[in-house]
Scaffold this active site. Structure first.
Site, short mmCIF file in Angstrom:
data_model
loop_
_atom_site.label_atom_id
_atom_site.label_comp_id
_atom_site.label_asym_id
_atom_site.label_seq_id
_atom_site.Cartn_x
_atom_site.Cartn_y
_atom_site.Cartn_z
N GLY A 96 -20.59 -19.76 44.47
CA GLY A 96 -20.40 -20.86 43.56
C GLY A 96 -19.36 -19.84 42.56
N TYR A 103 -19.97 -27.35 36.03
CA TYR A 103 -20.93 -26.46 36.81
C TYR A 103 -22.43 -26.93 36.93
CZ TYR A 103 -23.31 -21.94 37.41
OH TYR A 103 -24.05 -20.82 38.05
N LYS A 147 -24.64 -27.91 39.80
CA LYS A 147 -26.04 -27.29 40.01
C LYS A 147 -27.08 -28.24 40.10
CE LYS A 147 -24.66 -23.16 40.62
NZ LYS A 147 -24.63 -22.20 42.09
N1 CAA Z 1 -24.19 -25.12 21.11
C1 CAA Z 1 -23.51 -25.73 20.14
N2 CAA Z 1 -22.26 -25.37 19.69
C2 CAA Z 1 -21.68 -24.56 20.60
C3 CAA Z 1 -22.29 -23.84 21.64
C4 CAA Z 1 -23.45 -24.19 21.94
N3 CAA Z 1 -23.99 -23.47 22.90
N4 CAA Z 1 -21.37 -22.97 22.03
C5 CAA Z 1 -20.20 -23.03 21.42
N5 CAA Z 1 -20.41 -24.09 20.19
C6 CAA Z 1 -19.52 -24.41 19.46
C7 CAA Z 1 -18.81 -23.17 18.40
O1 CAA Z 1 -19.93 -22.88 17.61
C8 CAA Z 1 -17.78 -23.74 17.74
O2 CAA Z 1 -17.94 -24.56 16.96
P1 CAA Z 1 -17.03 -24.56 15.57
O3 CAA Z 1 -15.66 -25.33 16.35
O4 CAA Z 1 -17.63 -25.61 14.55
O5 CAA Z 1 -16.63 -23.13 15.14
C9 CAA Z 1 -17.33 -24.79 19.17
O6 CAA Z 1 -18.18 -24.95 19.78
C10 CAA Z 1 -16.19 -24.12 19.69
O7 CAA Z 1 -16.79 -22.66 20.35
P2 CAA Z 1 -15.74 -21.61 21.00
O8 CAA Z 1 -14.69 -21.43 19.78
O9 CAA Z 1 -16.40 -20.67 21.69
O10 CAA Z 1 -14.68 -22.64 22.00
P3 CAA Z 1 -13.92 -22.17 23.07
O11 CAA Z 1 -13.08 -23.42 23.74
O12 CAA Z 1 -13.20 -21.03 22.87
O13 CAA Z 1 -15.14 -21.75 24.46
C11 CAA Z 1 -16.86 -22.12 25.93
C12 CAA Z 1 -16.16 -22.46 24.46
C13 CAA Z 1 -15.90 -21.94 26.99
C14 CAA Z 1 -17.77 -22.93 26.16
C15 CAA Z 1 -17.44 -20.52 25.46
O14 CAA Z 1 -18.22 -20.74 24.30
C16 CAA Z 1 -18.29 -20.08 26.50
O15 CAA Z 1 -17.78 -19.21 27.51
N6 CAA Z 1 -19.60 -20.36 26.53
C17 CAA Z 1 -20.42 -19.77 27.57
C18 CAA Z 1 -20.87 -20.85 28.39
C19 CAA Z 1 -22.01 -20.42 29.44
O16 CAA Z 1 -22.96 -20.02 29.13
N7 CAA Z 1 -21.36 -20.28 30.82
C20 CAA Z 1 -22.38 -19.71 31.86
C21 CAA Z 1 -21.47 -18.56 32.50
S1 CAA Z 1 -22.53 -17.60 33.64
C22 CAA Z 1 -23.16 -18.97 34.98
O17 CAA Z 1 -22.51 -19.97 35.13
C23 CAA Z 1 -24.22 -18.34 35.77
C24 CAA Z 1 -25.56 -19.31 35.45
O18 CAA Z 1 -25.69 -20.24 36.57
C25 CAA Z 1 -26.19 -19.05 34.34
#
Ligand code: CAA
Length: 246
Positions: free
Chosen positions: A89, A152, A156
């Site tokens: 994945g 994703y 999934k």
């Molecule tokens: N809930 C609500 N709001 C959220 C949030 C959430 N979970 N995450 C981010 N936001 C909001 C932020 O607070 C921000 O708000 P403001 O603009 O009002 O400040 C807005 O969304 C933008 O956030 P970012 O600046 O972080 O935006 P970005 O475009 O730079 O990145 C993202 C967005 C790519 C989603 C990044 O936050 C990220 O990587 N998040 C994690 C995603 C994740 O959990 N991936 C799992 C990978 S591991 C995996 O997949 C294995 C598995 O099976 C578990």
């Protein structure tokens, strides 16, 4: 215990390596696929130094023809595949309004398309031999959704739809089909999440830490066991308590 032939896709990755090693420790002969030969050989050598012997077969699981060729190569090296773990994945995390078609397609093809591409060339043999174990490695985020992972989470969640349909079709043939849904495990994939975002995720885990690959591999060994023969169509969540659906 009967020694079986197992194919673990994405076996060179964080969770994949732990699954390969656990199945080998249980006495099975284990193979995995690769796209990058040099990287895969280095992994194979490193595992050998620690006492593990794994077979390798070239093949991109997102490509139906390549996946079939990979399955045939594993059969040539080890014999018919009896345990299949659809583990390969990738992520292409971004909010949906910024997501492009390639980020959608790559994740769907690799994470969900692979279930068709790899299982299809394996299933006839399992049905003929009247024994098989198929395990999908899904994710907590397929169950609960995740901000930034529409691609994703869709793939999934789809994997478990695949599991429960295949489970019904193949139950009479001694084949069980189950899903393991890991939460956030300390692999390269999770460590690629920005540190501040990751810290907030860890704060949501009642057990208070990321998971370890071995803690996921253990469940795959459980489903692969001879005595797990009446367990089919199940989804086992392993996530430190972060999501407790039922
Ligand atoms: N809930 C609500 N709001 C959220 C949030 C959430 N979970 N995450 C981010 N936001 C909001 C932020 O607070 C921000 O708000 P403001 O603009 O009002 O400040 C807005 O969304 C933008 O956030 P970012 O600046 O972080 O935006 P970005 O475009 O730079 O990145 C993202 C967005 C790519 C989603 C990044 O936050 C990220 O990587 N998040 C994690 C995603 C994740 O959990 N991936 C799992 C990978 S591991 C995996 O997949 C294995 C598995 O099976 C578990």
């Amino acid at each position: 215990m009967t020694a079986r032939v197992a194919l673990v896709t994405g076996g060179t990755g964080g969770i994949g390596t732990a699954i390969c090693r656990h199945l080998a420790q249980l006495g099975h002969k284990v193979a995995t696929n690769y796209r990058d030969e040099a990287k895969a050989k280095a992994w194979q050598d490193a595992q050998r130094k620690e006492g593990f012997e794994f077979a390798l077969a070239r093949g991109d699981v997102a490509d139906p023809a390549a996946a079939e060729a990979m399955v045939r190569e594993v059969e040539k090296q080890l014999g018919p595949i009896e345990i299949l773990v659809n583990n390969a994945g990738i992520t292409r995390d971004t909010t949906f309004h910024k997501m492009n078609a390639l980020q959608w397609q790559e994740v769907i093809a690799t994470n969900l398309g692979s279930c068709f591409n790899v299982t299809r060339p394996v299933i006839d043999g399992m049905r003929e031999r009247k024994w098989g174990r198929i395990v999908q490695i899904s994710s907590i985020n397929g169950q609960k959704g995740q901000y930034g992972q529409a691609n994703y989470a869709a793939a999934k969640a789809g994997m478990h739809g695949f599991t429960i349909s295949l489970a019904q079709e193949n139950a009479k043939f001694g084949i069980t089909v189950n899903t393991v849904s890991p939460g956030y495990v300390g692999t390269d994939m999770v460590m690629a999440v920005p540190e501040d975002v990751r810290a907030k995720i860890v704060a949501q885990i009642p057990i208070g830490r990321l998971g370890e690959p071995d803690e996921i591999a253990y469940a795959v060994g459980f489903f692969a066991n001879e005595q797990a023969r009446w367990i089919t169509g199940a989804n086992l969540a392993i996530n430190g308590g972060q999501y407790m659906g039922w």
